[in-house]
Design an enzyme around this catalytic site. Structure first.
Site, PDB file in Angstrom:
ATOM      1  N   GLN A  50       0.811  -1.211   0.000  1.00 31.80           N
ATOM      2  CA  GLN A  50       0.000   0.000   0.000  1.00 31.80           C
ATOM      3  C   GLN A  50       0.851   1.270   0.000  1.00 31.80           C
ATOM      4  O   GLN A  50       0.331   2.358  -0.209  1.00 31.80           O
ATOM      5  CB  GLN A  50      -0.949   0.012   1.191  1.00 31.80           C
ATOM      6  CG  GLN A  50      -2.022  -1.048   1.079  1.00 31.80           C
ATOM      7  CD  GLN A  50      -2.937  -1.011   2.272  1.00 31.80           C
ATOM      8  OE1 GLN A  50      -2.702  -1.657   3.274  1.00 31.80           O
ATOM      9  NE2 GLN A  50      -4.007  -0.218   2.143  1.00 31.80           N
ATOM     10  N   CYS A  88     -10.811   0.204   2.966  1.00 25.22           N
ATOM     11  CA  CYS A  88      -9.376   0.073   2.732  1.00 25.22           C
ATOM     12  C   CYS A  88      -8.768   1.444   2.455  1.00 25.22           C
ATOM     13  O   CYS A  88      -9.354   2.240   1.714  1.00 25.22           O
ATOM     14  CB  CYS A  88      -9.143  -0.865   1.545  1.00 25.22           C
ATOM     15  SG  CYS A  88      -7.412  -1.156   1.153  1.00 25.22           S
ATOM     16  N   HIS A 130      -7.359  -9.369   5.946  1.00 22.79           N
ATOM     17  CA  HIS A 130      -7.392  -8.281   4.975  1.00 22.79           C
ATOM     18  C   HIS A 130      -5.961  -7.883   4.578  1.00 22.79           C
ATOM     19  O   HIS A 130      -5.652  -7.742   3.395  1.00 22.79           O
ATOM     20  CB  HIS A 130      -8.146  -7.094   5.581  1.00 22.79           C
ATOM     21  CG  HIS A 130      -8.239  -5.894   4.702  1.00 22.79           C
ATOM     22  ND1 HIS A 130      -9.418  -5.506   4.112  1.00 22.79           N
ATOM     23  CD2 HIS A 130      -7.314  -4.975   4.333  1.00 22.79           C
ATOM     24  CE1 HIS A 130      -9.205  -4.396   3.409  1.00 22.79           C
ATOM     25  NE2 HIS A 130      -7.936  -4.052   3.524  1.00 22.79           N
ATOM     26  N   GLU A 131      -5.085  -7.730   5.577  1.00 22.51           N
ATOM     27  CA  GLU A 131      -3.707  -7.308   5.296  1.00 22.51           C
ATOM     28  C   GLU A 131      -2.906  -8.415   4.612  1.00 22.51           C
ATOM     29  O   GLU A 131      -2.118  -8.137   3.702  1.00 22.51           O
ATOM     30  CB  GLU A 131      -3.008  -6.833   6.573  1.00 22.51           C
ATOM     31  CG  GLU A 131      -3.657  -5.630   7.231  1.00 22.51           C
ATOM     32  CD  GLU A 131      -3.968  -4.479   6.291  1.00 22.51           C
ATOM     33  OE1 GLU A 131      -3.206  -4.226   5.329  1.00 22.51           O
ATOM     34  OE2 GLU A 131      -4.994  -3.805   6.518  1.00 22.51           O
TER      35      GLU A 131
END
Length: 163
Positions: A50, A88, A130-131
């Protein structure tokens, strides 16, 4: 150091990321930068892709001021399932319902290079999954069952508070 967040549809978010081979000062600095970036953007988790780093490193806030640093995390067991709303940092203003395991066991390395295992439940399990998905180039929108318009998010959360 605070990093800029990479936004979808940037190709870097869709790549499988390489494992960390050695925990160096650069990796430790990255962990610190991820934490600062996550806090600055009011997130509860963030992964290296990210911020444009192609390695398997992520951080999740366990509770206020306590963070789980995950290096080369791997989910080794799952149990149950539940659905909840996710968002997100890399996909601002998009929210949706995603089904995930309600209990997970994760093997990972900490910043000292020690192999660790953690069992996580419900909300924390969801955040970790999620990560970890980010580390494999998967965004929550690819698993989304139902999108919730941002202007309806608060009402949706109140209506499903006890689900």
């Amino acid at each position: 150091m605070r990093y800029p967040i990479i936004l979808n549809p940037d190709e870097r978010l869709h790549r499988t990321n390489r494992p960390v081979e050695m925990i160096t000062d650069e990796v430790i600095d990255l962990l610190e930068g991820l934490r600062e970036t996550m806090i600055a953007h009011d997130g509860i988790g963030i992964a290296a892709p990210q911020i444009g780093k192609n390695i398997q490193v992520a951080i999740v806030e366990v509770e206020e001021g306590e963070y789980l640093e995950l290096i080369n995390p791997e989910i080794i067991d799952t149990k149950g399932a539940n659905r909840d709303v996710e968002g997100c940092l890399s996909i601002p203003h998009v929210y949706g319902v995603v089904e995930r395991a309600s209990e997970i066991t994760v093997r990972y390395y900490d910043r000292e290079g020690d192999e660790m295992e953690i069992q996580a439940f419900d909300y924390l399990a969801r955040a970790i999954q999620h990560e970890i998905d980010h580390l494999h180039g998967i965004l929550f929108t690819e698993k989304m069952i139902e999108q919730i318009p941002e202007d309806q998010l608060e009402n949706y959360m109140e209506e499903h508070e006890n689900d």
